[in-house]
Write an enzyme that holds these catalytic residues in place. Structure first.
Site: not given
Length: 855
Positions: A116, A164, A167, A557, A561, A598, A718
């Site tokens: 084949s 089978d 085919t 603060h 200040h 600050d 400060d």
């Protein structure tokens, strides 16, 4: 007839290869060795000697070597010879693979006979017969990994007559064996229908096994090479994806596109598309109104596992066959070829990986059977899988079409595609993070804009200081000349000598906060930086007024200040004669930083920020408040209408920002103890120098020494309230103490913690003692060293020492008072004990324990 030479024969055979091949096949029998000795017979090949068997193997090896480039062609030639040797009607090879997590076998070479042709036996991908492992003897051989010799297939429960029936061939008996590599089955070989006997014999099995052991070499070699290519492609895809994914973080579409386009050559397909899903989980309320009113039907279509409607808002189509092209389809219609099959929607709904062979023939999905576009390209095999992010939400669907070699996608293709999509999905974390970061940045900008709107000095507030309308009769400040504005501003600013701005004893108490703004402006004119650095008067006023508004109305603060620190910095520079170490630009930056040092203080210290896990504490790891004051100050300067340094060049501006950082961060007392030794060494060195010029050169030549001195100057500024005259210091100390007590109240109520004595309102009588300790432990070193450094600063040390005497006197009074109270308590306790003894009837003769009586 002439003599035939070896060269003539070789030339004839080379010119007629088919004749040579046929002749070799006819003359396969190897002649017995000469000398009359009988050659040893082959145990595996009946009727053949060992030499003939070796010749067969040599032929096989030559075939495998000759056709090494095509494994199918090499196996085909081997099967032709094997069919002849076994006297089998035909032979076949089935490849083993897996798709969608399910192993299967697929026909690759069918019905190979000794004569084949390869083209007739090779099964093209769209004609493959595919079986799961639980169907047919082939599947059972792959499942068990064992050789089976079936003399009568009808008596075997695993036999399937599917082939089978397809085919028309009738299978009577067969011999099948697997090719195994490690734990993986690569292929199953089958010999069908023994021609000259009712079944295959034991010898046939041995021939089959030995012959295929050689064939398996090329199969294993091919598979190893295939696995190497797979891993190579995977690593290249990951490497280039990672490279491109991190190049693009702004947009998921661009991120996907860059990565997918870069790795296109490693995907091994003709075309692929990315469908991006709408990620909206909840509709807007106004979109739901028509549904609720019954005007629109509610959505009944497919949804993702997390409940989203499956809506593809964009398709990106990558064409790799022929001329490369990329098509972007925004809002694709449902009948677009990428969506019409329903596969992407199915994958988005279920989150499955779908690997489809011969997709147009599928009955569930409606793939387009003809060409999808003008290129004539058609769909054959499809691999579709979801792109999932880290939250396990499906964000898109990647679909790959037609492997370039025509074969269907296998489990390795699935793994590579899944690796890519997983990486892309996980990489979305970068895009999501970037998007969140952008949103936070936008929110920050909006908050900053809102803050500026409320904090920035208004035109009316500027007019309250700069009276251009009254003095120049001009309504709009933009119409005024800068020189005119400088002149009228100077006229309205307080006289620095009258206001004691040059004095260390300066007190802000008699001055209003509004007047303090004017005093601050005067200080900038006094150091001659306004004209020198071309500071617009309007900007300077707006900045100073905005700084004042940036201070919160806390007990200590606050703006007063902040101003005091700025005024002390000015006094140290001018009266203390420290200016000689610094340029005008540096003095400008130091004074501005002192005013801002600050800004936006909350009235609580760094420790409280950490204890309360405030946002500031989470943002800044150390010097928490100081870093916030710095960032706030820099934020003001980012606004051009507030940037008093706007006319500096780039290098000058960078210098100013650096000095801001050093000056403001230096106010953290936790850093004070680290820098005091370094400052002391500088003072010691300068003290030993004979001339002032030598000391100035020693300091100015080294930027680090200048920064250390500046940092200590900020500390001195400060803490300067401790050096003021007693009548000022005593009032300011109460303000400081009250702010500490307020923090202590918060610690007790909010944090449920007992505050330290300094913060404890219940121990306020200990303030004098605490002040003495603070002076001795922190303050004395600062002003003592500065007085040693520059005698002009001695007034600060004198003020400190005078205040220590006052505080020590109050502390001693408190101690004396406490001693009297203690003595009175002891006396009261003694009186109570004596009275208890008398009441019990005891006298001098009573021998009972007084302790017992007390108890």
């Amino acid at each position: 007839m002439g003599e035939i030479s070896q060269e003539t024969v070789e030339k004839y055979l080379e010119d007629n290869p088919q004749f040579a091949k046929d002749y070799f096949n006819r003359k396969l029998q190897v002649e017995a060795p000469s000398g009359g000795a009988q050659a040893p017979a082959s145990a595996s090949f009946p009727g053949r000697t060992l030499a003939e068997e070796a010749a067969l193997y040599l032929e096989l090896l030559e075939v495998l070597l000759e056709e090494a480039g095509s494994v199918e062609l090499a196996v085909h030639r081997a099967l032709r010879r094997l069919a002849q040797l076994l006297q089998a009607d035909r032979c076949s090879m089935f490849l083993c693979r897996a798709r969608n997590g399910t192993p299967e076998v697929a026909s690759k070479l069918l019905d190979v006979t000794p004569t084949s042709r390869f083209e007739d036996n090779l099964v093209v991908p769209d004609r493959e017969a595919v079986f799961p492992l639980d169907v047919g003897i082939v599947g059972w051989v792959a499942h068990t990994k064992k050789t089976f010799n079936v003399p009568d297939v009808k008596k075997n429960s695993h036999f399937s007559d599917f082939m089978d029936k397809q085919t028309g061939y009738v299978t009577r008996n067969l011999l099948a064996t697997p090719i195994v590599m490690g734990k993986e089955v690569l292929a199953v070989f089958m010999a069908v229908n023994k021609v000259d006997a009712p079944e295959f014999s034991k010898q046939d099995e041995e021939v089959f096994s030995k012959y295929l052991s050689f064939v398996s070499i090329i199969l294993k070699l091919h598979h190893t090479n295939y696995l190497y290519n797979i891993e190579s492609r995977r690593s290249q895809i990951l490497m280039w994806s990672a490279n491109k994914v991190f190049e693009e973080l702004t947009d998921v579409e661009r991120q996907f596109h860059k990565a997918l386009y870069t790795v296109r050559t490693y995907l091994n397909c003709e075309r692929y598309s990315i469908g991006l899903l709408d990620m909206t989980k909840e509709k807007e309320f106004y979109d739901e109104w028509p549904v609720k009113l019954g005007e629109v039907e509610p959505y009944k279509g497919p949804k993702t596992p997390d409940g989203r409607e499956v809506i593809f808002y964009k398709i990106i189509d990558y064409i790799l066959h022929g001329k490369e092209e990329i098509k972007v389809i925004p809002t694709p219609p449902t009948d677009h070829w990428t969506l019409v099959s329903g596969l992407p929607t199915y994958v988005a709904e279920n989150g499955f990986i779908c690997n489809m062979l011969n997709a147009p023939a599928d009955e569930y999905f409606t793939f387009q059977k003809g060409p999808v576009d003008e290129t004539g390209w058609v769909i054959k095999n499809v691999l579709s899988l979801p792109i999932v992010n880290k939250k396990e939400d499906i964000v898109g669907i990647a679909t790959f079409y037609n492997r370039k070699d025509g074969k269907p996608f296998d489990e390795y293709d699935e793994n590579i595609a899944e690796t890519l999509t997983q990486f892309l999905g996980w990489s979305l974390l970068n895009t999501d993070t970037y998007e969140k970061m952008n949103k936070l940045e936008n929110r920050k900008d909006i908050a900053q804009e809102m803050l500026m709107n409320h904090t920035k000095a208004t035109p009316d507030e500027i007019k309250s200081i700069l009276k251009f309308k009254e003095k120049l009769n001009i309504d709009v400040i933009e119409d005024c000349e800068e020189k005119q504005l400088v002149t009228i501003l100077k006229e309205d600013l307080p006289d620095p000598r009258t206001a004691d701005l040059y004095e260390f004893r300066f007190s802000d108490l008699p001055i209003t906060e509004h007047e303090l703004i004017k005093c601050g402006l005067r200080l900038f004119f006094e150091i001659n930086v306004v004209e020198k650095f071309k500071v617009p008067v309007e900007v300077l006023i707006r900045w100073m007024y905005t700084v004042r508004k940036g201070y919160r109305a806390v007990t200590y603060h606050n703006w007063r200040h902040g101003f005091n620190v700025g005024q002390t910095m000015f006094t140290l520079l001018m009266t203390g004669r420290l200016k000689k170490y610094y340029t005008d630009l540096e003095a400008f930056a130091m004074l501005a930083a002192a005013f801002c040092h600050d800004i936006d203080h909350r009235g609580t210290n760094n420790l409280y920020q950490m204890k309360s896990t405030s946002p500031l504490a989470r943002l800044h790891g150390s010097s928490i408040l100081e870093r916030h004051h710095l960032e706030y100050s820099k934020t003001l300067l980012q606004d051009e209408s507030l940037n008093i340094f706007q006319n500096l060049n780039k290098r000058q501006y960078e210098t100013v920002i650096h000095l801001f950082e050093v000056a403001i961060i230096a106010t953290d007392l936790a850093l004070y103890f680290k820098k005091r030794t370094m400052f002391q060494k500088i003072v010691d060195a300068c003290e030993k120098m004979e001339t002032e010029e030598e000391a100035v050169k020693y300091v100015t030549i080294d930027p680090t020494k200048k920064e250390i001195i500046m940092a200590m100057m900020m500390t001195a500024c400060d803490l300067s309230a401790i050096t003021k005259p007693w009548e000022v210091q005593s009032q300011v100390a109460l303000l400081v103490a009250n702010e500490f007590w307020e923090q202590g109240d918060l610690e007790r109520t909010v944090l449920q913690q007992q505050p330290i004595p300094m913060m404890d309102r219940n121990k306020k009588d200990e303030l004098p003692k605490l002040q003495v300790g603070f002076i001795d432990f922190v303050c004395t070193f600062v002003y003592k060293e500065f007085s040693r450094f520059h005698k002009e600063i001695t007034p600060m040390l004198n003020g400190l020492q005078n205040n220590r005497v006052e505080w020590k006197s109050l502390a001693d009074e408190y101690d004396e008072k406490m001693k009297v109270i203690e003595e009175m308590k002891k006396q009261e306790e003694g009186n109570t004990t004596e009275k208890a003894v008398e009441d019990s009837g005891g006298g001098g003769d009573d021998k009972k324990s007084k302790t017992c009586l007390m108890l």
